[in-house]
Design a protein around this motif. Sequence first.
Motif, PDB file in Angstrom:
ATOM      1  N   ARG A 109       0.800  -1.216   0.000  1.00 34.82           N
ATOM      2  CA  ARG A 109       0.000   0.000   0.000  1.00 34.82           C
ATOM      3  C   ARG A 109       0.843   1.282   0.000  1.00 34.82           C
ATOM      4  NH1 ARG A 109      -2.704   0.628   4.415  1.00 34.82           N
ATOM      5  NH2 ARG A 109      -2.030  -1.197   5.612  1.00 34.82           N
ATOM      6  N   HIS A 110       2.073   1.195   0.483  1.00 29.71           N
ATOM      7  CA  HIS A 110       2.925   2.385   0.571  1.00 29.71           C
ATOM      8  C   HIS A 110       4.345   2.083   0.064  1.00 29.71           C
ATOM      9  CE1 HIS A 110      -0.231   4.130   3.112  1.00 29.71           C
ATOM     10  NE2 HIS A 110      -0.173   3.032   3.857  1.00 29.71           N
ATOM     11  N   PRO A 111       4.474   1.683  -1.183  1.00 30.42           N
ATOM     12  CA  PRO A 111       5.807   1.293  -1.676  1.00 30.42           C
ATOM     13  C   PRO A 111       6.823   2.440  -1.668  1.00 30.42           C
ATOM     14  CG  PRO A 111       4.244   1.475  -3.498  1.00 30.42           C
ATOM     15  CD  PRO A 111       3.443   1.545  -2.242  1.00 30.42           C
ATOM     16  N   GLY A 112       6.339   3.663  -1.928  1.00 31.32           N
ATOM     17  CA  GLY A 112       7.260   4.801  -1.963  1.00 31.32           C
ATOM     18  C   GLY A 112       7.879   5.105  -0.616  1.00 31.32           C
ATOM     19  N   VAL A 113       7.152   4.798   0.446  1.00 32.59           N
ATOM     20  CA  VAL A 113       7.677   5.030   1.791  1.00 32.59           C
ATOM     21  C   VAL A 113       8.527   3.853   2.247  1.00 32.59           C
ATOM     22  CG1 VAL A 113       7.086   5.357   4.216  1.00 32.59           C
ATOM     23  CG2 VAL A 113       5.812   6.588   2.444  1.00 32.59           C
ATOM     24  N   VAL A 114       7.953   2.658   2.201  1.00 34.13           N
ATOM     25  CA  VAL A 114       8.663   1.482   2.700  1.00 34.13           C
ATOM     26  C   VAL A 114       9.978   1.271   1.951  1.00 34.13           C
ATOM     27  CG1 VAL A 114       8.552  -1.028   2.977  1.00 34.13           C
ATOM     28  CG2 VAL A 114       6.536   0.379   3.458  1.00 34.13           C
ATOM     29  N   GLY A 115       9.958   1.512   0.643  1.00 46.97           N
ATOM     30  CA  GLY A 115      11.161   1.297  -0.154  1.00 46.97           C
ATOM     31  C   GLY A 115      12.291   2.261   0.153  1.00 46.97           C
ATOM     32  N   ASN A 116      11.990   3.347   0.840  1.00 48.22           N
ATOM     33  CA  ASN A 116      13.017   4.356   1.128  1.00 48.22           C
ATOM     34  C   ASN A 116      13.279   4.554   2.618  1.00 48.22           C
ATOM     35  OD1 ASN A 116      13.753   5.702  -1.584  1.00 48.22           O
ATOM     36  ND2 ASN A 116      11.522   5.639  -1.656  1.00 48.22           N
ATOM     37  N   LEU A 117      12.697   3.683   3.439  1.00 46.91           N
ATOM     38  CA  LEU A 117      12.858   3.828   4.884  1.00 46.91           C
ATOM     39  C   LEU A 117      14.129   3.123   5.359  1.00 46.91           C
ATOM     40  CD1 LEU A 117       9.395   3.425   6.680  1.00 46.91           C
ATOM     41  CD2 LEU A 117      10.874   5.436   6.615  1.00 46.91           C
ATOM     42  N   ASP A 118      15.151   3.882   5.686  1.00 46.98           N
ATOM     43  CA  ASP A 118      16.349   3.283   6.251  1.00 46.98           C
ATOM     44  C   ASP A 118      16.007   2.669   7.601  1.00 46.98           C
ATOM     45  OD1 ASP A 118      18.412   3.981   4.276  1.00 46.98           O
ATOM     46  OD2 ASP A 118      17.910   6.050   4.811  1.00 46.98           O
ATOM     47  N   GLY A 119      16.374   1.420   7.758  1.00 49.11           N
ATOM     48  CA  GLY A 119      16.024   0.683   8.962  1.00 49.11           C
ATOM     49  C   GLY A 119      14.977  -0.388   8.692  1.00 49.11           C
ATOM     50  N   ALA A 120      14.266  -0.295   7.572  1.00 51.59           N
ATOM     51  CA  ALA A 120      13.298  -1.324   7.199  1.00 51.59           C
ATOM     52  C   ALA A 120      14.049  -2.556   6.688  1.00 51.59           C
ATOM     53  CB  ALA A 120      12.347  -0.792   6.129  1.00 51.59           C
ATOM     54  N   PRO A 121      13.447  -3.743   6.755  1.00 54.31           N
ATOM     55  CA  PRO A 121      14.111  -4.958   6.265  1.00 54.31           C
ATOM     56  C   PRO A 121      14.499  -4.833   4.797  1.00 54.31           C
ATOM     57  CG  PRO A 121      12.172  -5.523   7.563  1.00 54.31           C
ATOM     58  CD  PRO A 121      12.131  -4.037   7.358  1.00 54.31           C
ATOM     59  N   VAL A 122      15.676  -5.307   4.464  1.00 54.84           N
ATOM     60  CA  VAL A 122      16.209  -5.157   3.104  1.00 54.84           C
ATOM     61  C   VAL A 122      15.287  -5.800   2.072  1.00 54.84           C
ATOM     62  CG1 VAL A 122      18.101  -5.817   1.570  1.00 54.84           C
ATOM     63  CG2 VAL A 122      18.597  -4.956   3.857  1.00 54.84           C
ATOM     64  N   ALA A 123      14.888  -7.047   2.306  1.00 55.75           N
ATOM     65  CA  ALA A 123      14.040  -7.743   1.335  1.00 55.75           C
ATOM     66  C   ALA A 123      12.715  -7.024   1.131  1.00 55.75           C
ATOM     67  CB  ALA A 123      13.797  -9.184   1.792  1.00 55.75           C
ATOM     68  N   ALA A 237      25.087  14.813   2.484  1.00 56.83           N
ATOM     69  CA  ALA A 237      25.703  14.294   3.702  1.00 56.83           C
ATOM     70  C   ALA A 237      24.646  13.807   4.689  1.00 56.83           C
ATOM     71  CB  ALA A 237      26.578  15.373   4.342  1.00 56.83           C
ATOM     72  N   GLU A 238      23.569  14.558   4.822  1.00 53.45           N
ATOM     73  CA  GLU A 238      22.500  14.157   5.742  1.00 53.45           C
ATOM     74  C   GLU A 238      21.904  12.817   5.340  1.00 53.45           C
ATOM     75  OE1 GLU A 238      21.648  15.684   8.551  1.00 53.45           O
ATOM     76  OE2 GLU A 238      23.260  17.127   8.158  1.00 53.45           O
ATOM     77  N   ARG A 239      21.690  12.638   4.051  1.00 48.52           N
ATOM     78  CA  ARG A 239      21.087  11.398   3.560  1.00 48.52           C
ATOM     79  C   ARG A 239      22.065  10.226   3.672  1.00 48.52           C
ATOM     80  NH1 ARG A 239      16.343  13.044   0.726  1.00 48.52           N
ATOM     81  NH2 ARG A 239      16.196  11.138  -0.522  1.00 48.52           N
ATOM     82  N   LEU A 240      23.351  10.508   3.465  1.00 50.77           N
ATOM     83  CA  LEU A 240      24.358   9.465   3.579  1.00 50.77           C
ATOM     84  C   LEU A 240      24.494   8.988   5.022  1.00 50.77           C
ATOM     85  CD1 LEU A 240      26.557   7.773   2.221  1.00 50.77           C
ATOM     86  CD2 LEU A 240      28.131   9.691   2.564  1.00 50.77           C
ATOM     87  N   VAL A 241      24.453   9.914   5.962  1.00 50.57           N
ATOM     88  CA  VAL A 241      24.499   9.543   7.374  1.00 50.57           C
ATOM     89  C   VAL A 241      23.316   8.642   7.718  1.00 50.57           C
ATOM     90  CG1 VAL A 241      24.238  10.437   9.728  1.00 50.57           C
ATOM     91  CG2 VAL A 241      25.838  11.530   8.147  1.00 50.57           C
ATOM     92  N   ARG A 242      22.157   8.997   7.213  1.00 52.57           N
ATOM     93  CA  ARG A 242      20.962   8.186   7.497  1.00 52.57           C
ATOM     94  C   ARG A 242      21.099   6.783   6.894  1.00 52.57           C
ATOM     95  NH1 ARG A 242      16.063   9.184   9.721  1.00 52.57           N
ATOM     96  NH2 ARG A 242      14.388   7.753   9.144  1.00 52.57           N
ATOM     97  N   LEU A 243      21.721   6.691   5.721  1.00 50.53           N
ATOM     98  CA  LEU A 243      21.938   5.379   5.119  1.00 50.53           C
ATOM     99  C   LEU A 243      22.767   4.488   6.042  1.00 50.53           C
ATOM    100  CD1 LEU A 243      21.963   3.410   2.600  1.00 50.53           C
ATOM    101  CD2 LEU A 243      24.187   4.452   2.078  1.00 50.53           C
ATOM    102  N   THR A 244      23.896   5.004   6.541  1.00 48.46           N
ATOM    103  CA  THR A 244      24.749   4.181   7.397  1.00 48.46           C
ATOM    104  C   THR A 244      24.087   3.927   8.756  1.00 48.46           C
ATOM    105  OG1 THR A 244      26.032   6.098   8.215  1.00 48.46           O
ATOM    106  CG2 THR A 244      26.845   4.953   6.238  1.00 48.46           C
ATOM    107  N   ASP A 245      23.279   4.866   9.229  1.00 56.16           N
ATOM    108  CA  ASP A 245      22.498   4.615  10.447  1.00 56.16           C
ATOM    109  C   ASP A 245      21.525   3.453  10.216  1.00 56.16           C
ATOM    110  OD1 ASP A 245      23.765   6.659  11.791  1.00 56.16           O
ATOM    111  OD2 ASP A 245      22.084   8.069  11.672  1.00 56.16           O
ATOM    112  N   GLY A 246      20.945   3.428   9.031  1.00 62.13           N
ATOM    113  CA  GLY A 246      20.013   2.359   8.693  1.00 62.13           C
ATOM    114  C   GLY A 246      20.704   1.010   8.612  1.00 62.13           C
ATOM    115  N   LEU A 247      21.914   0.964   8.061  1.00 63.56           N
ATOM    116  CA  LEU A 247      22.663  -0.288   8.003  1.00 63.56           C
ATOM    117  C   LEU A 247      22.955  -0.791   9.414  1.00 63.56           C
ATOM    118  CD1 LEU A 247      25.156   0.505   5.096  1.00 63.56           C
ATOM    119  CD2 LEU A 247      23.139  -0.979   5.006  1.00 63.56           C
ATOM    120  N   ALA A 248      23.350   0.127  10.278  1.00 61.92           N
ATOM    121  CA  ALA A 248      23.621  -0.255  11.667  1.00 61.92           C
ATOM    122  C   ALA A 248      22.354  -0.771  12.349  1.00 61.92           C
ATOM    123  CB  ALA A 248      24.185   0.941  12.437  1.00 61.92           C
TER     124      ALA A 248
END
Length: 394
Positions: A109-123, A237-248
């Motif tokens: 129902r919300h692919p645009g959000v779930v697909g871009n949420l750092d911290g959500a399951p990769v699959a 830079a802000e978005r990159l930090v969030r990416l690595t926060d999401g990986l962690a």
Amino acid sequence: MRRYTKTYTKTSTKTRAKTHRKTRRKAYKRAAITAVLVLAAVAGTTGWATGGAGGGQQAVTGPPPGTAAWRADTSLGRELPDPATATPAQVAAFFGGLSAAQRHDLARRHPGVVGNLDGAPVALRYEANALSVHRDARYARLAGRQILAFDPRGRGQVAEVYGDLARSRHIAVIVPGSDIDAGTYDRATDPYGTPAGMGKQLRGATTDTAVIAWTGYTTPVGIGLDAATGDLAEAGAERLVRLTDGLAAIGAPEPAVFCHSYGSVACGLAAERLKAKDLVVLGSPGMRAENVADLHTTARVWAAKDPSDWIDDVPNVQVLGVGHGPDPADPDFGARAVPAADADGHTGYFAPGTRSLHAFAAIAEADVDADTDTDTDTDAITDADVKVDGGRAR
């Protein structure tokens, strides 16, 4: 005699004050002229970027598309985590508390959000982004690929994964420079100069590394102020930090982050908050830092620049916000050196068979001395340090 002396003293004081004001005005004038010259040199350097006026790009920031509908969703009987304020750790905890059916229903129902949420399951992000890509004919070529993020707003942003992000022992992130967006990040005409091309080559040169080709920020286009200033890099830079926060947040290992050209400006601005084990810049115009210590990072910092790279013609200064500061490849900067003598031009660092690619693979897989002291002059991967086995670094 006394009157003459008194008059002379007053006159000399006024003269010194006047001279000081003139000197100060000249200094300001020289600084302003220098800034203009730096801009002209940076913007006019052959190869800095191609086409376009090069100014006025509007950074795409804020929560992902579809956020309003996501916020209004009450299907779970409670508020969903706000994409604008929830941390990746909070996002990971939220999805960890849902059933598989609930997770898939939200992705549908919300692919645009779930697909871009750092911290959500990769699959789950792959699943959501597959739906988003299917709905946008402009990006049909992305179907069937491991798309970790997809935002069609503006020029488009995308992150693609090569390898198994959930199970690999090592992770690498590629951060690109100018003229890269969702339409050009995998262009076939520049196989080693795009994040997709770099990602494929690095993945192929390693044994257990997943590579994220991350076009997750608005890059400069053409020549001009955007390429010579740090505004777009700050947003990136802000978005990159969030990416690595999401990986962690999902328990992934700390990545090695490879920053090409203008991407190294974004990496420099993100360095202090970036969850990364290594920070590698290549073909860098500067990191907006005076030296490694000025980055305030615990990551090891590496730099590569080949002799034929035109970036060497870009002035390494920063005046009135123009220019990006010292050259990270200069020994005085304090970064560990990466061999790159056989790389060709500005986009040849990931070309097959180059020492730089083999060194990058060794860094990604932690196959270099982790205890190297950055204050010594031995902070380099030499050709002898890069062992090659069947085209792979080991």
